[in-house]
Design a protein around this motif. Structure first.
Motif, PDB file in Angstrom:
ATOM      1  N   ASP A 243      53.700 155.042 -60.228  1.00 14.11           N
ATOM      2  CA  ASP A 243      54.161 156.212 -59.480  1.00 14.11           C
ATOM      3  C   ASP A 243      54.801 155.855 -58.142  1.00 14.11           C
ATOM      4  O   ASP A 243      55.626 156.613 -57.624  1.00 14.11           O
ATOM      5  CB  ASP A 243      53.003 157.192 -59.260  1.00 14.11           C
ATOM      6  CG  ASP A 243      52.723 158.049 -60.483  1.00 14.11           C
ATOM      7  OD1 ASP A 243      53.592 158.097 -61.387  1.00 14.11           O
ATOM      8  OD2 ASP A 243      51.646 158.667 -60.550  1.00 14.11           O
ATOM      9  N   VAL A 246      58.309 155.394 -59.109  1.00 11.00           N
ATOM     10  CA  VAL A 246      58.932 156.695 -59.362  1.00 11.00           C
ATOM     11  C   VAL A 246      59.368 157.301 -58.030  1.00 11.00           C
ATOM     12  O   VAL A 246      60.493 157.796 -57.877  1.00 11.00           O
ATOM     13  CB  VAL A 246      57.967 157.640 -60.097  1.00 11.00           C
ATOM     14  CG1 VAL A 246      58.567 159.044 -60.211  1.00 11.00           C
ATOM     15  CG2 VAL A 246      57.635 157.100 -61.493  1.00 11.00           C
ATOM     16  N   LYS A 247      58.472 157.235 -57.036  1.00 17.25           N
ATOM     17  CA  LYS A 247      58.802 157.764 -55.705  1.00 17.25           C
ATOM     18  C   LYS A 247      59.936 156.988 -55.058  1.00 17.25           C
ATOM     19  O   LYS A 247      60.935 157.576 -54.605  1.00 17.25           O
ATOM     20  CB  LYS A 247      57.566 157.697 -54.798  1.00 17.25           C
ATOM     21  CG  LYS A 247      57.869 158.071 -53.346  1.00 17.25           C
ATOM     22  CD  LYS A 247      56.778 157.653 -52.385  1.00 17.25           C
ATOM     23  CE  LYS A 247      56.544 156.189 -52.260  1.00 17.25           C
ATOM     24  NZ  LYS A 247      57.124 155.556 -51.051  1.00 17.25           N
ATOM     25  N   THR A 274      59.646 156.704 -64.891  1.00 20.87           N
ATOM     26  CA  THR A 274      59.311 158.109 -65.118  1.00 20.87           C
ATOM     27  C   THR A 274      58.681 158.296 -66.492  1.00 20.87           C
ATOM     28  O   THR A 274      57.706 159.048 -66.657  1.00 20.87           O
ATOM     29  CB  THR A 274      60.572 158.981 -64.978  1.00 20.87           C
ATOM     30  OG1 THR A 274      61.130 158.805 -63.674  1.00 20.87           O
ATOM     31  CG2 THR A 274      60.236 160.458 -65.175  1.00 20.87           C
ATOM     32  N   SER A 277      55.130 157.051 -66.309  1.00 17.29           N
ATOM     33  CA  SER A 277      54.285 158.030 -65.625  1.00 17.29           C
ATOM     34  C   SER A 277      53.994 159.222 -66.525  1.00 17.29           C
ATOM     35  O   SER A 277      52.851 159.685 -66.624  1.00 17.29           O
ATOM     36  CB  SER A 277      54.972 158.486 -64.334  1.00 17.29           C
ATOM     37  OG  SER A 277      54.161 159.390 -63.621  1.00 17.29           O
ATOM     38  N   GLY A 282      50.858 156.480 -64.742  1.00 16.32           N
ATOM     39  CA  GLY A 282      51.341 156.547 -63.371  1.00 16.32           C
ATOM     40  C   GLY A 282      50.453 155.884 -62.346  1.00 16.32           C
ATOM     41  O   GLY A 282      50.941 155.343 -61.349  1.00 16.32           O
ATOM     42  N   ARG A 283      49.140 155.903 -62.559  1.00 20.78           N
ATOM     43  CA  ARG A 283      48.208 155.332 -61.596  1.00 20.78           C
ATOM     44  C   ARG A 283      47.864 153.884 -61.915  1.00 20.78           C
ATOM     45  O   ARG A 283      47.084 153.257 -61.213  1.00 20.78           O
ATOM     46  CB  ARG A 283      46.906 156.149 -61.544  1.00 20.78           C
ATOM     47  CG  ARG A 283      47.109 157.616 -61.163  1.00 20.78           C
ATOM     48  CD  ARG A 283      47.803 157.770 -59.822  1.00 20.78           C
ATOM     49  NE  ARG A 283      47.064 157.139 -58.745  1.00 20.78           N
ATOM     50  CZ  ARG A 283      47.573 156.853 -57.554  1.00 20.78           C
ATOM     51  NH1 ARG A 283      48.839 157.104 -57.304  1.00 20.78           N
ATOM     52  NH2 ARG A 283      46.824 156.288 -56.617  1.00 20.78           N
ATOM     53  N   ASP A 286      52.290 148.754 -61.581  1.00 20.56           N
ATOM     54  CA  ASP A 286      53.675 149.025 -61.960  1.00 20.56           C
ATOM     55  C   ASP A 286      54.138 148.220 -63.170  1.00 20.56           C
ATOM     56  O   ASP A 286      55.078 148.611 -63.866  1.00 20.56           O
ATOM     57  CB  ASP A 286      54.627 148.828 -60.774  1.00 20.56           C
ATOM     58  CG  ASP A 286      54.461 147.496 -60.061  1.00 20.56           C
ATOM     59  OD1 ASP A 286      54.215 146.482 -60.737  1.00 20.56           O
ATOM     60  OD2 ASP A 286      54.583 147.469 -58.817  1.00 20.56           O
TER      61      ASP A 286
END
Length: 311
Positions: A243, A246-247, A274, A277, A282-283, A286
């Motif tokens: 995530d 993603v941000k 994306t 996630s 997502g958590r 990476d």
């Protein structure tokens, strides 16, 4: 009306996650007086176990500090810790320095510098890179921009936390611009490393052998060498999460929209993160972006018990 502090020589670190905790500890070990702040009891206890002092609101920290590092996740959290009900801005002594270390849009960093200047505070736009290990060692790279007075006041802190400080300009915004280029490359390289490993596995190549060959060949990258071992171990314990990218890659595209500048390679990487996630990863670390390929092609990824020598 909130009263400002009159004087303090203590460094405040807001955000005691992997990067913040390591940085705060490195500052402490360099002999600086440090107060940490985090909403998490566990994070504060971790810093206190290393000999630090912690508080649970930015307001408490601000009254005792003249340099404040903001090491949080995004611009929304920056806004909260600076300008929220218990924020630091109205409580710091005039001339104090805010070191904004989160990855944010360059336009936001520039505007933030102007807002802080208007209330008598200095700002260093100072995104950091190097990961949790280098944070703990005080060997980060800092991509900094701001006024000379801010650099001068923050020098003991920069010396203690960084191996290299890149001075990129006299006003906030330049530091965040360079960090955004770094995050574009980091995200693309992680996504590419995951795709490459997934392709190799799909073709029947032993993943450990593939890793050994690529890390000694021209296709290697720092991210390939750093993240692929997580895949080989089947260990997706988060150091930097899906995530986060993603941000960050969304911020890259925000900057691109502002500049009418297309980035198709970064866009492809963003779609992969994306997708990861959206699939529920997502958590996770990476490197778990590789699980998108597992879902799509049915490849078998190394499992944690295999890495431990289990059956």
């Amino acid at each position: 009306m909130v009263e400002r502090a009159s004087h303090a020589e203590t460094v405040g670190v807001i955000g005691l996650g992997a990067m913040g905790l390591g940085t705060a500890t490195a500052l402490l070990e360099a002999g600086l007086a440090v107060i940490g702040c985090d909403i998490s009891d566990v994070a504060r206890e971790a810093f206190e176990s290393r000999g630090g002092t912690s508080v649970d609101t930015p307001a408490e920290l601000a009254r005792r500090c003249s340099v404040v590092l903001v090491i949080v996740v995004n611009a929304e959290q920056v806004e909260s810790v600076l300008f929220g009900e218990t924020g630091v801005v109205n409580r710091l002594a005039s001339g104090s320095v805010v070191m904004q270390c989160a990855t944010v849009a360059p336009s936001y960093a520039k505007a933030l510098g102007e807002r802080l200047d208007a209330v008598g505070l200095l700002m260093l736009d100072a995104p950091i890179s190097g990961g949790a290990v280098k944070a703990r060692q005080g060997r980060l790279s800092v991509m900094a921009s701001g006024r000379e007075a801010a650099y001068a006041k923050a020098k003991p802190v920069l010396d203690a936390m960084a191996e290299t400080v890149y001075r990129l300009g006299g006003f906030p915004g330049a530091g965040s611009s360079v960090k955004l280029v770094n995050q574009l490359l980091a995200g693309v390289h992680i996504a590419a490393a995951a795709e490459a490993m997934a392709l190799g596995i799909r073709m029947g190549i032993d993943p450990d052998t593939l890793f050994d060959v690529i890390t000694h060949s021209a296709g290697n990258s720092w991210m390939f060498e750093n993240r692929v071992p997580h895949i080989l171990k089947g260990d997706y314990t988060p150091l930097s999460t899906v995530d986060i990218f993603v941000k960050d890659l969304n911020i890259v595209h925000q900057a691109g929209r502002e500049l009418a500048f297309c980035m198709p390679v970064a866009s492809s990487a963003l779609q992969q993160f994306t997708a990861a996630s959206g699939a529920g990863f997502g958590r996770e670390d990476d490197s778990a972006v590789v699980k998108v390929y597992q879902r799509l092609s049915g490849i078998t990824l190394p499992a944690a018990n295999d890495a431990e020598g289990g059956t």
